[in-house]
Write a protein that holds these residues in place. Structure first.
Motif, PDB file in Angstrom:
ATOM      1  N   TYR A 159       0.058   7.851  -5.181  1.00 37.15           N
ATOM      2  CA  TYR A 159      -0.733   6.607  -5.215  1.00 37.15           C
ATOM      3  C   TYR A 159      -0.576   5.785  -3.931  1.00 37.15           C
ATOM      4  CZ  TYR A 159      -1.271   7.939 -10.066  1.00 37.15           C
ATOM      5  OH  TYR A 159      -1.555   8.651 -11.204  1.00 37.15           O
ATOM      6  N   ASP A 160      -0.294   6.473  -2.835  1.00 35.24           N
ATOM      7  CA  ASP A 160      -0.229   5.814  -1.525  1.00 35.24           C
ATOM      8  C   ASP A 160      -1.635   5.348  -1.142  1.00 35.24           C
ATOM      9  OD1 ASP A 160      -0.116   5.295   1.302  1.00 35.24           O
ATOM     10  OD2 ASP A 160       1.707   6.498   1.413  1.00 35.24           O
ATOM     11  N   LEU A 161      -1.771   4.069  -0.768  1.00 33.28           N
ATOM     12  CA  LEU A 161      -3.085   3.510  -0.421  1.00 33.28           C
ATOM     13  C   LEU A 161      -3.199   3.154   1.060  1.00 33.28           C
ATOM     14  CD1 LEU A 161      -3.649   1.181  -3.519  1.00 33.28           C
ATOM     15  CD2 LEU A 161      -4.613   3.458  -3.109  1.00 33.28           C
ATOM     16  N   SER A 162      -2.270   3.659   1.854  1.00 36.77           N
ATOM     17  CA  SER A 162      -2.335   3.414   3.295  1.00 36.77           C
ATOM     18  C   SER A 162      -3.429   4.281   3.896  1.00 36.77           C
ATOM     19  CB  SER A 162      -0.989   3.741   3.936  1.00 36.77           C
ATOM     20  OG  SER A 162      -1.119   3.773   5.337  1.00 36.77           O
ATOM     21  N   ILE A 163      -4.310   3.673   4.699  1.00 38.51           N
ATOM     22  CA  ILE A 163      -5.421   4.424   5.275  1.00 38.51           C
ATOM     23  C   ILE A 163      -4.942   5.558   6.173  1.00 38.51           C
ATOM     24  CG2 ILE A 163      -5.729   2.901   7.292  1.00 38.51           C
ATOM     25  CD1 ILE A 163      -8.809   3.295   6.841  1.00 38.51           C
ATOM     26  N   ASN A 164      -3.773   5.370   6.801  1.00 34.95           N
ATOM     27  CA  ASN A 164      -3.250   6.396   7.710  1.00 34.95           C
ATOM     28  C   ASN A 164      -2.859   7.679   6.977  1.00 34.95           C
ATOM     29  OD1 ASN A 164      -3.560   4.790   9.976  1.00 34.95           O
ATOM     30  ND2 ASN A 164      -1.586   3.772   9.652  1.00 34.95           N
ATOM     31  N   LEU A 187       0.803  -1.221   0.000  1.00 31.08           N
ATOM     32  CA  LEU A 187       0.000   0.000   0.000  1.00 31.08           C
ATOM     33  C   LEU A 187       0.835   1.268   0.000  1.00 31.08           C
ATOM     34  CD1 LEU A 187      -2.682  -1.002   2.683  1.00 31.08           C
ATOM     35  CD2 LEU A 187      -2.719  -1.439   0.220  1.00 31.08           C
ATOM     36  N   PHE A 188       2.016   1.217   0.661  1.00 25.08           N
ATOM     37  CA  PHE A 188       2.781   2.468   0.778  1.00 25.08           C
ATOM     38  C   PHE A 188       4.260   2.341   0.387  1.00 25.08           C
ATOM     39  CE2 PHE A 188       2.552   0.536   5.073  1.00 25.08           C
ATOM     40  CZ  PHE A 188       3.900   0.288   5.284  1.00 25.08           C
ATOM     41  N   GLY A 189       4.672   1.153  -0.100  1.00 26.18           N
ATOM     42  CA  GLY A 189       6.076   0.971  -0.488  1.00 26.18           C
ATOM     43  C   GLY A 189       6.529   2.035  -1.483  1.00 26.18           C
ATOM     44  N   THR A 190       7.769   2.449  -1.376  1.00 22.51           N
ATOM     45  CA  THR A 190       8.248   3.592  -2.171  1.00 22.51           C
ATOM     46  C   THR A 190       9.081   3.194  -3.391  1.00 22.51           C
ATOM     47  OG1 THR A 190      10.167   3.769  -0.698  1.00 22.51           O
ATOM     48  CG2 THR A 190       8.245   5.150  -0.188  1.00 22.51           C
ATOM     49  N   LEU A 240       2.654  -0.464  -9.645  1.00 26.14           N
ATOM     50  CA  LEU A 240       1.507  -1.362  -9.474  1.00 26.14           C
ATOM     51  C   LEU A 240       0.283  -0.591  -8.985  1.00 26.14           C
ATOM     52  CD1 LEU A 240       0.383  -4.281  -9.452  1.00 26.14           C
ATOM     53  CD2 LEU A 240       1.020  -4.371  -7.042  1.00 26.14           C
ATOM     54  N   ARG A 241       0.478   0.283  -7.991  1.00 24.29           N
ATOM     55  CA  ARG A 241      -0.657   1.055  -7.460  1.00 24.29           C
ATOM     56  C   ARG A 241      -1.219   1.997  -8.526  1.00 24.29           C
ATOM     57  NH1 ARG A 241       2.906   1.570  -2.780  1.00 24.29           N
ATOM     58  NH2 ARG A 241       3.244   3.761  -3.328  1.00 24.29           N
ATOM     59  N   LYS A 242      -0.342   2.586  -9.309  1.00 27.87           N
ATOM     60  CA  LYS A 242      -0.793   3.479 -10.394  1.00 27.87           C
ATOM     61  C   LYS A 242      -1.599   2.690 -11.420  1.00 27.87           C
ATOM     62  CE  LYS A 242       0.794   6.878 -13.754  1.00 27.87           C
ATOM     63  NZ  LYS A 242       1.956   7.597 -14.345  1.00 27.87           N
ATOM     64  N   GLU A 243      -1.156   1.470 -11.710  1.00 33.28           N
ATOM     65  CA  GLU A 243      -1.870   0.606 -12.659  1.00 33.28           C
ATOM     66  C   GLU A 243      -3.301   0.348 -12.166  1.00 33.28           C
ATOM     67  OE1 GLU A 243      -2.497  -2.064 -15.932  1.00 33.28           O
ATOM     68  OE2 GLU A 243      -0.915  -0.580 -15.589  1.00 33.28           O
ATOM     69  N   LEU A 244      -3.437   0.026 -10.888  1.00 34.44           N
ATOM     70  CA  LEU A 244      -4.758  -0.251 -10.323  1.00 34.44           C
ATOM     71  C   LEU A 244      -5.662   0.976 -10.373  1.00 34.44           C
ATOM     72  CD1 LEU A 244      -3.853  -2.350  -7.133  1.00 34.44           C
ATOM     73  CD2 LEU A 244      -5.100  -3.179  -9.123  1.00 34.44           C
ATOM     74  N   VAL A 245      -5.118   2.124 -10.014  1.00 35.79           N
ATOM     75  CA  VAL A 245      -5.926   3.344  -9.902  1.00 35.79           C
ATOM     76  C   VAL A 245      -6.226   3.966 -11.260  1.00 35.79           C
ATOM     77  CG1 VAL A 245      -5.939   5.709  -8.983  1.00 35.79           C
ATOM     78  CG2 VAL A 245      -5.114   3.823  -7.554  1.00 35.79           C
ATOM     79  N   LYS A 247      -9.902  10.148  -6.167  1.00 32.95           N
ATOM     80  CA  LYS A 247      -8.747   9.696  -6.954  1.00 32.95           C
ATOM     81  C   LYS A 247      -7.668  10.782  -7.014  1.00 32.95           C
ATOM     82  CE  LYS A 247      -7.339   8.744 -11.641  1.00 32.95           C
ATOM     83  NZ  LYS A 247      -7.728   8.860 -13.040  1.00 32.95           N
ATOM     84  N   SER A 248      -8.085  12.038  -7.114  1.00 37.17           N
ATOM     85  CA  SER A 248      -7.113  13.138  -7.218  1.00 37.17           C
ATOM     86  C   SER A 248      -6.225  13.208  -5.983  1.00 37.17           C
ATOM     87  CB  SER A 248      -7.837  14.473  -7.413  1.00 37.17           C
ATOM     88  OG  SER A 248      -8.764  14.690  -6.349  1.00 37.17           O
ATOM     89  N   ALA A 249      -6.801  12.956  -4.792  1.00 39.96           N
ATOM     90  CA  ALA A 249      -6.018  12.976  -3.550  1.00 39.96           C
ATOM     91  C   ALA A 249      -5.015  11.826  -3.531  1.00 39.96           C
ATOM     92  CB  ALA A 249      -6.943  12.897  -2.343  1.00 39.96           C
ATOM     93  N   ILE A 250      -5.442  10.658  -4.030  1.00 40.98           N
ATOM     94  CA  ILE A 250      -4.536   9.499  -4.088  1.00 40.98           C
ATOM     95  C   ILE A 250      -3.384   9.781  -5.049  1.00 40.98           C
ATOM     96  CG2 ILE A 250      -4.384   7.066  -4.799  1.00 40.98           C
ATOM     97  CD1 ILE A 250      -7.309   6.775  -3.781  1.00 40.98           C
ATOM     98  N   GLU A 251      -3.708  10.399  -6.166  1.00 39.18           N
ATOM     99  CA  GLU A 251      -2.683  10.742  -7.165  1.00 39.18           C
ATOM    100  C   GLU A 251      -1.677  11.730  -6.575  1.00 39.18           C
ATOM    101  OE1 GLU A 251      -2.642  12.398 -11.771  1.00 39.18           O
ATOM    102  OE2 GLU A 251      -4.546  11.999 -10.774  1.00 39.18           O
TER     103      GLU A 251
END
Length: 489
Positions: free
Chosen positions: A442-447, A328-331, A338-343, A434-438
């Motif tokens: 593309y960090d998907l950590s809930i924190n 979710l948050f690996g740099t 991978l996260r960008k691909e999903l989103v 989505k804009s905030a994630i971008e």
């Protein structure tokens, strides 16, 4: 459901095997699996014979019809002397079931070639056969109970594999199945199937939800093409095939395949993927399939498997998978890709953060459930986040049942996401645009998105606290003097 009495009988068989020197839980289950399979062959033969007697129609047989062939049947050898049983099972029955690899046999028999008979003594074997017979004849009333019995046995596998494979707790599997809600027409796959828990949970859900309205074509699909499991451990393939067989799935596609390697070319084949792929493992860079490297160039299995899920799903296909928090948050470049691909290229619907105790006693790793749909054309508008704090069990090694459980709330909210629109990031679940994630790489950590509300706590003035301490000290001094007086008397 299994009663406490049935569990006690299973535990007794287990203890007998343990006392006989078989101390590896995987070996215990494997040996019991062979004997359950041997018994099931005889049950099928008895059913065939009953049908022949009623219909007068001759049917194909499992066992040879001569005296030697008939002596291999459970009902024929189970009452003999322990040493005779041991000789028959070890030197005749076992070689027979290892050679049963025809088109008409079950998926289980395909993985018998390298099976080994490891029960150490005739006495132990006789105890197991007596124990299993008693279970089946007096306690196991139907197919559901057979499945529950096997599930209970598999639950004793409290060890993790070398590459970080964990057996996913049943209530978590059931939650993921209910989130996706499969139908009788779906094709479902787990490319890292282990003991086929996800496939069994999906099968149970379909039977519970659709059993009364399924057509004969759907039942045929259910027993064969609906379920596919892939794994690289032949022992696990035997266990998974048996598990599915006990849940009425007689001919599933259970295959020995290294899912992320070049030997797996499956693409756009499934409506649904449910999986908990291995964590912490790496694979040989040369063996990784090239089309996975184009999504994320890495050797990390947890990333490669998510890329694989995208490839194996057809357009419109959905996935619920467990990933370690690092995904979710690996740099690294591969994590972000991978996260960008999903989103960006598909529809990421939900990230359900789970507490770190979910996989105890295997490990204390923190994980999340990702839910996404393969579109190939984007579709992520906003992502639903849920912070699961309790799953109905204590988060220590004992995993005792407790009242706190977020799973019903997760299911209710996910299936009515329209009601989540106005929830704030301070609450347990909320949407993130989505804009905030971008903007957050593309960090998907809930924190990253959750807002913590701090309560203001009013403390007494220092002088008031000091006065309270002085009063306590005087009180202690008085009690000490009183105690000394008692001692001196």
């Amino acid at each position: 459901m299994l009663t406490g009495e049935i569990r006690n009988k299973v535990d007794k068989i287990w203890t007998d095997m343990w006392a006989g020197g078989i101390t590896n839980p995987l070996t215990v289950i494997e040996q019991l699996t062979y004997l359950m399979f041997i018994r099931s062959l005889d049950e099928k033969e008895l059913e065939t014979e009953s049908f022949e007697a009623v219909s007068g129609q001759e049917m194909p047989k499992i066992f040879p019809q001569d005296e030697d062939g008939q002596s291999l049947r459970w009902s024929k050898f189970k009452t003999k002397d322990a040493r005779v049983i041991y000789d028959i099972v070890g030197t005749k029955v076992f070689p027979f079931i290892k050679s049963m690899n025809g088109e008409t046999t079950s998926a289980f028999s395909r993985y018998m070639q390298d099976a080994m008979f490891l029960i150490p003594t005739p006495q132990i074997l006789q105890k197991i056969i007596t124990g299993l017979d008693e279970l089946y004849e007096h306690d196991i009333k139907d197919l559901d109970m057979q499945g529950d019995l096997y599930e209970y046995m598999l639950g004793k596998l409290a060890t993790a594999g070398q590459n970080g494979q964990f057996r996913t707790p049943k209530h978590i599997r059931d939650m993921m199945v209910r989130l996706l809600a499969p139908t009788p027409d779906d094709k479902i796959c787990d490319p890292a199937c282990g003991t086929a828990g996800f496939l069994v949970s999906a099968a149970e859900y379909i039977r519970q939800t659709y059993e009364s309205e399924m057509t004969s074509e759907q039942w045929e699909h259910f027993a064969s093409d609906m379920f596919t499991g892939l794994d690289t451990d032949r022992t696990m393939l035997r266990l998974s095939a048996m598990n599915l067989m006990l849940h009425s799935i007689t001919n599933p596609h259970i295959d020995y395949v290294d899912s992320v390697s070049k030997q797996n070319d499956i693409a756009a084949a499934y409506d649904m993927i449910l999986a908990n792929p291995p964590f912490t493992g790496t694979v040989d860079a040369e063996s990784i399939h090239d089309n996975l490297k184009t999504v994320c160039d890495t050797k990390k299995t947890e990333l490669l498997f998510v890329a694989l899920f995208l490839r194996m799903l057809r357009k419109g296909g959905r996935c619920a998978c467990i990933v370690p928090d690092g995904v979710l948050f690996g740099t690294t470049k591969a994590h972000k890709a991978l996260r960008k691909e999903l989103v960006e290229n598909h529809q990421l619907q939900a990230v359900i953060s789970m507490p770190s105790g979910v996989f105890k006693p295997y490990a204390g790793v923190s994980t999340a459930v990702l839910i996404f749909t393969k579109t190939g054309a984007g579709g992520t508008d906003k992502v639903w986040f849920y912070d699961m704090k309790a799953d109905g069990y204590s988060l220590d090694d004992k995993r005792s049942a407790i009242e706190e459980n977020d799973i019903p709330d997760i299911l209710a909210r996910f299936h009515h996401l329209e009601g989540e629109a106005d929830r704030k990031p301070t609450e347990q679940s909320f949407f993130v645009d989505k804009s905030a994630i971008e903007e957050n790489g593309y960090d998907l950590s809930i924190n990253r998105y959750k807002e913590v509300v701090y309560e203001k706590v009013e403390y007494d003035a220092p002088g008031v606290i000091m006065e309270r301490l002085d009063k306590l000290n005087l009180d202690i001094a008085a009690k000490m003097a009183e105690l000394r007086g008692l001692i001196s008397e």
